[in-house]
Design a protein around this motif. Structure first.
Motif, short mmCIF file in Angstrom:
data_model
loop_
_atom_site.label_atom_id
_atom_site.label_comp_id
_atom_site.label_asym_id
_atom_site.label_seq_id
_atom_site.Cartn_x
_atom_site.Cartn_y
_atom_site.Cartn_z
N ALA A 16 -84.69 -51.41 -24.91
CA ALA A 16 -83.81 -50.80 -23.70
C ALA A 16 -82.50 -51.01 -23.97
O ALA A 16 -81.88 -51.46 -25.18
N GLN A 17 -81.59 -50.39 -22.95
CA GLN A 17 -80.26 -50.23 -23.24
C GLN A 17 -79.65 -50.86 -21.95
O GLN A 17 -80.14 -50.60 -20.88
N VAL A 18 -78.91 -52.05 -22.19
CA VAL A 18 -78.13 -52.65 -20.82
C VAL A 18 -76.88 -51.72 -20.42
O VAL A 18 -76.00 -51.12 -21.32
N LEU A 19 -77.08 -51.20 -19.36
CA LEU A 19 -76.00 -50.23 -18.63
C LEU A 19 -74.73 -51.09 -18.22
O LEU A 19 -73.61 -50.59 -17.82
N ALA A 20 -74.98 -52.03 -17.60
CA ALA A 20 -74.24 -52.90 -16.75
C ALA A 20 -74.57 -54.32 -16.53
O ALA A 20 -75.90 -54.50 -16.55
N CYS A 21 -73.69 -55.20 -16.57
CA CYS A 21 -73.91 -56.74 -16.52
C CYS A 21 -72.91 -57.34 -15.24
O CYS A 21 -71.56 -57.40 -15.54
N GLN A 22 -73.29 -57.64 -14.22
CA GLN A 22 -72.47 -58.03 -13.18
C GLN A 22 -72.87 -59.58 -13.01
O GLN A 22 -74.01 -59.87 -12.55
N PRO A 23 -71.81 -60.59 -12.63
CA PRO A 23 -71.98 -61.81 -12.15
C PRO A 23 -72.54 -61.87 -10.73
O PRO A 23 -72.14 -60.89 -9.85
N LEU A 24 -73.21 -62.99 -10.50
CA LEU A 24 -73.77 -62.95 -9.07
C LEU A 24 -73.36 -64.19 -8.51
O LEU A 24 -72.78 -65.25 -9.21
N GLU A 25 -73.40 -64.29 -7.26
CA GLU A 25 -72.84 -65.56 -6.57
C GLU A 25 -73.32 -67.12 -7.04
O GLU A 25 -72.90 -67.92 -6.82
N ASP A 26 -74.70 -66.88 -7.42
CA ASP A 26 -75.55 -68.05 -7.91
C ASP A 26 -75.22 -68.55 -9.26
O ASP A 26 -75.77 -69.53 -9.80
N GLY A 27 -74.17 -67.76 -9.87
CA GLY A 27 -73.81 -68.13 -11.37
C GLY A 27 -74.80 -67.34 -12.37
O GLY A 27 -74.61 -67.45 -13.47
N ASN A 28 -75.62 -66.86 -12.05
CA ASN A 28 -76.51 -65.86 -12.87
C ASN A 28 -76.01 -64.35 -12.94
O ASN A 28 -74.92 -64.02 -12.39
N TYR A 29 -76.63 -63.58 -13.71
CA TYR A 29 -76.22 -62.41 -14.18
C TYR A 29 -77.11 -61.33 -13.76
O TYR A 29 -78.52 -61.36 -14.33
N ALA A 30 -76.69 -60.10 -13.16
CA ALA A 30 -77.87 -58.81 -12.73
C ALA A 30 -77.38 -57.88 -13.92
O ALA A 30 -76.39 -57.18 -14.05
N LEU A 31 -78.52 -57.57 -14.72
CA LEU A 31 -78.47 -56.41 -15.62
C LEU A 31 -79.02 -55.17 -14.98
O LEU A 31 -80.42 -55.27 -14.70
N GLU A 32 -78.44 -54.08 -15.25
CA GLU A 32 -79.10 -52.85 -15.01
C GLU A 32 -79.32 -52.12 -16.51
O GLU A 32 -78.81 -51.94 -17.42
N LEU A 33 -80.58 -51.75 -16.47
CA LEU A 33 -81.08 -51.22 -17.59
C LEU A 33 -81.60 -49.78 -17.60
O LEU A 33 -81.75 -49.35 -16.45
N ASP A 34 -81.65 -49.00 -18.74
CA ASP A 34 -82.18 -47.49 -18.63
C ASP A 34 -83.78 -47.63 -18.82
O ASP A 34 -84.22 -46.75 -18.08
#
Length: 209
Positions: A16-34
């Motif tokens: 797949a393709q990672v379209l966005a990667c955003q840091p979260l308040e808990d120190g993890n990262y949320a990835l938006e995929l196609d």
């Protein structure tokens, strides 16, 4: 929009393709995929597990038409490798498909399924009485369920009015976004463990081995 490949594919790997990667308040990262193979929790079914670029998937967060994939470390934009935990996928699919069969059998006796919980070790279907309802006996339900599993009916699915419909053989198909076995023999042994009346509702409890 995240394209949900698990709607039409039993594959356990996807590029797949990672379209966005955003840091979260808990120190993890949320990835938006196609696109994704991972089924998020919903419809009475728990979420898939697995890895994304070798990183353990911590959780899945539906957001509108997108599914955010949460991992512990940031990932670069672009190509990403998704791998499903196959053992967990099969387990969840078995519990979900067994619940569908129990719901169908209840309907044949005039009971209307209103709630389903397909979690391993916690399987139950809640029914309300409908028109022409008949007593639902545990022994009858067990025998009918075992007979359907032995018939090994194949899964079938189609799109109807924009909704995915899932059924087995010539049994009725139901609108469903979850994962299911390819044919009923994959369910293995399913046991009706109890039937209980609660506030006018019938709850059927089931277990898998």
């Amino acid at each position: 929009m995240t394209e949900r490949h698990y709607y039409h594919s039993d594959a356990l790997q996807l590029q797949a393709q990672v379209l966005a990667c955003q840091p979260l308040e808990d120190g993890n990262y949320a990835l938006e995929l196609d696109a994704t193979l991972f089924h998020p929790q919903g419809g009475g079914q728990p979420a898939d597990g697995g890895t994304l670029n070798g990183e353990p998937l911590l959780r899945l967060v539906p957001r509108g038409e997108d599914i955010l994939h949460v991992v512990a470390r940031p990932q670069p934009l672009g190509a990403a490798s998704l791998e499903i935990d196959g053992r967990l996928r099969v387990l969840h699919a078995r519990w979900h498909s067994a619940g569908h069969l129990i719901g169908y059998l209840g309907e044949t006796q005039g009971w209307r399924p209103v709630k389903a919980h397909h979690w391993p070790g916690e399987g139950r279907i809640t029914f309300m009485p409908g028109d022409g309802v008949k007593a639902l006996e545990q022994a009858w339900l067990q025998e009918a369920l075992t007979r359907l599993i032995a018939a090994d009916l194949p899964r079938r699915q189609r799109q109807e009015n924009g909704m995915r419909q899932v059924g087995f053989g010539d049994l009725p198909a139901y609108g469903c976004g979850g994962t299911h076995v390819r044919s009923l023999a994959e369910l293995g042994e399913v046991t009706i463990s109890a039937l209980k009346m609660k506030k006018g509702q019938l709850v059927v409890y089931y277990d898998l081995r």
